[in-house]
Write a protein that holds these residues in place. Sequence first.
Motif, mmCIF file in Angstrom:
data_model
loop_
_atom_site.group_PDB
_atom_site.id
_atom_site.type_symbol
_atom_site.label_atom_id
_atom_site.label_comp_id
_atom_site.label_asym_id
_atom_site.label_seq_id
_atom_site.Cartn_x
_atom_site.Cartn_y
_atom_site.Cartn_z
ATOM 1 N N PHE A 288 10.905 17.264 67.735
ATOM 2 C CA PHE A 288 11.473 17.748 66.476
ATOM 3 C C PHE A 288 12.763 16.998 66.141
ATOM 4 O O PHE A 288 13.020 16.681 64.976
ATOM 5 C CB PHE A 288 11.716 19.251 66.559
ATOM 6 C CG PHE A 288 10.461 20.029 66.839
ATOM 7 C CD1 PHE A 288 9.498 20.188 65.853
ATOM 8 C CD2 PHE A 288 10.225 20.569 68.092
ATOM 9 C CE1 PHE A 288 8.330 20.884 66.105
ATOM 10 C CE2 PHE A 288 9.061 21.263 68.366
ATOM 11 C CZ PHE A 288 8.107 21.424 67.366
ATOM 12 N N LEU B 204 6.214 16.760 60.403
ATOM 13 C CA LEU B 204 6.021 18.007 61.134
ATOM 14 C C LEU B 204 4.717 17.968 61.912
ATOM 15 O O LEU B 204 4.662 18.408 63.073
ATOM 16 C CB LEU B 204 6.020 19.194 60.167
ATOM 17 C CG LEU B 204 5.797 20.566 60.805
ATOM 18 C CD1 LEU B 204 6.891 20.890 61.814
ATOM 19 C CD2 LEU B 204 5.726 21.654 59.728
ATOM 20 N N ILE C 251 12.803 26.364 63.119
ATOM 21 C CA ILE C 251 13.124 25.029 62.630
ATOM 22 C C ILE C 251 13.069 25.020 61.114
ATOM 23 O O ILE C 251 12.182 25.622 60.502
ATOM 24 C CB ILE C 251 12.122 24.001 63.204
ATOM 25 C CG1 ILE C 251 12.295 23.912 64.727
ATOM 26 C CG2 ILE C 251 12.299 22.636 62.564
ATOM 27 C CD1 ILE C 251 11.215 23.126 65.417
ATOM 28 N N ALA D 153 5.272 15.786 64.950
ATOM 29 C CA ALA D 153 6.115 16.485 65.930
ATOM 30 C C ALA D 153 5.317 17.551 66.670
ATOM 31 O O ALA D 153 5.448 17.701 67.892
ATOM 32 C CB ALA D 153 7.319 17.116 65.228
#
Length: 298
Positions: free
Chosen positions: A233, A272, A259, A275
């Motif tokens: 992240f 995203l 997050i 990640a």
Amino acid sequence: MTKITFLGPFGATFSHDAYNILAEIYGAPKVTQKNFVPANSNSEILKLILKHRGYGAVAMETLAGARVSEPVESFIELLKFYKKTEDCPIHVAGAVKLRLHFCLMARPDVTSLSNIGIDGKILGHQKALQACRKRILKTAIPTMEVLSNGEGARLIAEDGKYANCVALGPKSASEKYGLKVLDEKFEDEEAVTTFFLIAPLKHKIKIGKENRILIVFKIPHERGALIKALYPFDRMSFSLIQIHSIHSGNLNYNFAIEIEVDIGKIGELNRLRIAMEIFEGCVIEYLSFGPFEVVKMV
């Protein structure tokens, strides 16, 4: 009948106020006395929603006292029952940040703090007492923690034992129990709480300008495991809002992270996805909730 859960009693808590706002924003069912399933504590809310497979609202964090540990830990506890995200029957449909005003309320015959009596106390939920800590200290009046602010108001109104006490809570609690508001804004400074709308999977998640993703996960019991799990992240330039852990036995810990996800940024959803793919290879198992919108009403 679709059932709805939040911190009770009905009509006397910030959680009830928050659910009404969340329901209007995200099209959730209206709550009534008939479909309301009250929770006596924040730790019960998720369990009750899972039991009746309906809707609910839960406070997750406050400016006054940071995260609200019990709901976060309730999400982590889901790892005991569900191995994959798609197995979990509920999700977070959206969230709202609300500015709260902690009214100081008492029975109608109590005109000020100076005449509550030597047995008087200030009743409030733990987070309410934290939000008003400095002003409470100036009064030199002892405090008493209750399960909810609405419960504190109810005790003052209905239990003679607390007739000389005052309570902290929303204005709706004073209106429900016929209490007099001595101070409409007893908080030390700006008090903002974020509430999540919990919904069944059939209810669509809304994405907006400001969004979050909540992830609960288990990691291997080895050196550097948490760093490896969080690194994807950071590598993809996401901001970590909070991290929380609970001991799961044998020196192992399970975690929850929140997050920020800015859908407006070009390539954000793709970053995203990347990640999450890397993260999945670093953990034993996980459940993810979101991304979902966070609306500011402060």
